[in-house]
Design a protein around this motif. Sequence first.
Motif, short mmCIF file in Angstrom:
data_model
loop_
_atom_site.label_atom_id
_atom_site.label_comp_id
_atom_site.label_asym_id
_atom_site.label_seq_id
_atom_site.Cartn_x
_atom_site.Cartn_y
_atom_site.Cartn_z
N UNK A 40 0.83 -1.21 0.00
CA UNK A 40 0.00 0.00 0.00
C UNK A 40 0.86 1.26 0.00
N UNK A 41 1.96 1.25 0.75
CA UNK A 41 2.87 2.39 0.73
C UNK A 41 3.50 2.57 -0.65
N UNK A 42 3.72 1.47 -1.36
CA UNK A 42 4.20 1.56 -2.74
C UNK A 42 3.19 2.24 -3.63
N UNK A 43 1.93 1.86 -3.49
CA UNK A 43 0.86 2.50 -4.27
C UNK A 43 0.80 3.99 -3.97
N UNK A 44 0.85 4.35 -2.70
CA UNK A 44 0.77 5.76 -2.29
C UNK A 44 1.96 6.54 -2.87
N UNK A 45 3.15 5.99 -2.74
CA UNK A 45 4.34 6.68 -3.26
C UNK A 45 4.22 6.86 -4.77
N UNK A 46 3.78 5.82 -5.46
CA UNK A 46 3.62 5.94 -6.92
C UNK A 46 2.60 7.00 -7.28
N UNK A 49 3.86 10.51 -7.05
CA UNK A 49 5.03 10.77 -7.89
C UNK A 49 6.37 10.57 -7.20
N UNK A 50 6.40 9.78 -6.15
CA UNK A 50 7.67 9.41 -5.52
C UNK A 50 7.99 7.98 -5.96
N UNK A 51 8.31 7.86 -7.23
CA UNK A 51 8.43 6.54 -7.87
C UNK A 51 9.61 5.72 -7.33
N UNK A 52 10.69 6.37 -6.98
CA UNK A 52 11.82 5.63 -6.41
C UNK A 52 11.44 5.00 -5.08
N UNK A 53 10.72 5.76 -4.25
CA UNK A 53 10.24 5.21 -2.98
C UNK A 53 9.25 4.09 -3.24
N UNK A 54 8.42 4.25 -4.25
CA UNK A 54 7.47 3.19 -4.61
C UNK A 54 8.21 1.91 -4.96
N UNK A 55 9.27 2.02 -5.75
CA UNK A 55 10.06 0.84 -6.11
C UNK A 55 10.60 0.17 -4.84
N UNK A 56 11.12 0.95 -3.92
CA UNK A 56 11.65 0.38 -2.68
C UNK A 56 10.57 -0.36 -1.89
N UNK A 57 9.43 0.28 -1.73
CA UNK A 57 8.33 -0.36 -0.97
C UNK A 57 7.86 -1.63 -1.67
N UNK A 58 7.64 -1.54 -2.97
CA UNK A 58 7.17 -2.72 -3.71
C UNK A 58 8.18 -3.87 -3.66
N UNK A 79 2.77 -6.09 -10.59
CA UNK A 79 2.05 -5.14 -11.44
C UNK A 79 2.31 -3.71 -10.97
N UNK A 80 2.19 -3.47 -9.66
CA UNK A 80 2.46 -2.14 -9.13
C UNK A 80 3.91 -1.71 -9.34
N UNK A 81 4.83 -2.64 -9.12
CA UNK A 81 6.25 -2.35 -9.33
C UNK A 81 6.52 -1.96 -10.78
N UNK A 82 5.86 -2.62 -11.70
CA UNK A 82 6.01 -2.28 -13.11
C UNK A 82 5.60 -0.85 -13.41
N UNK A 83 4.53 -0.39 -12.78
CA UNK A 83 4.08 0.99 -12.98
C UNK A 83 5.13 1.98 -12.48
N UNK A 84 5.73 1.68 -11.33
CA UNK A 84 6.77 2.57 -10.80
C UNK A 84 7.98 2.60 -11.73
N UNK A 85 8.39 1.44 -12.21
CA UNK A 85 9.52 1.41 -13.16
C UNK A 85 9.18 2.16 -14.45
N UNK A 86 7.98 1.98 -14.94
CA UNK A 86 7.59 2.68 -16.17
C UNK A 86 7.60 4.19 -15.96
N UNK A 87 7.14 4.64 -14.80
CA UNK A 87 7.13 6.08 -14.51
C UNK A 87 8.55 6.64 -14.45
N UNK A 88 9.50 5.80 -14.06
CA UNK A 88 10.91 6.20 -14.02
C UNK A 88 11.60 6.00 -15.37
N UNK A 89 10.84 5.61 -16.37
CA UNK A 89 11.33 5.33 -17.72
C UNK A 89 12.33 4.17 -17.73
#
Length: 133
Positions: A40-46, A49-58, A79-89
């Motif tokens: 859930x913290x990964x979702x919130x971070x993503x 727009x805190x995608x790096x933190x999202x990656x860490x949480x996920x 699936x959530x981790x993929x979104x964070x990676x995609x946002x980070x290009x």
Amino acid sequence: MGWFAARLGEFDTARDHCRAALTLNRHHHHTDGEAAALDSLGLIAHRTDDHRQAVDHYRHALTLRRTLGHTYQVAGTLDGLGHAHAALRQHHRARQVWTEALELYRAQGRNTDARHVQQQLDDLDEPAGTDPD
């Protein structure tokens, strides 16, 4: 509670609840709850727009869920981790985790989720042979 607040876009409230849940679950050595709070913290971070933190949480949630053998939840976390990676290009990494999520969704008979992830993979605009990460 935090997950529902996040789904409603109430991210500060969601973050507070999820952090409290994370602390409580760690205190009681409840690994499944810890993984859920981290997811859930990964979702919130993503979503904030805190995608790096999202990656860490996920990633942390993913490690715990794999250890527990909870492949149903692993698919969603991937699936959530993929979104964070995609946002980070980081398209290569997004492709890797979404491909694994797709395989799990298919194996679990989760066809709607599988179609959704397949579309995400199709939509990646990664030029051949490049990865900006």
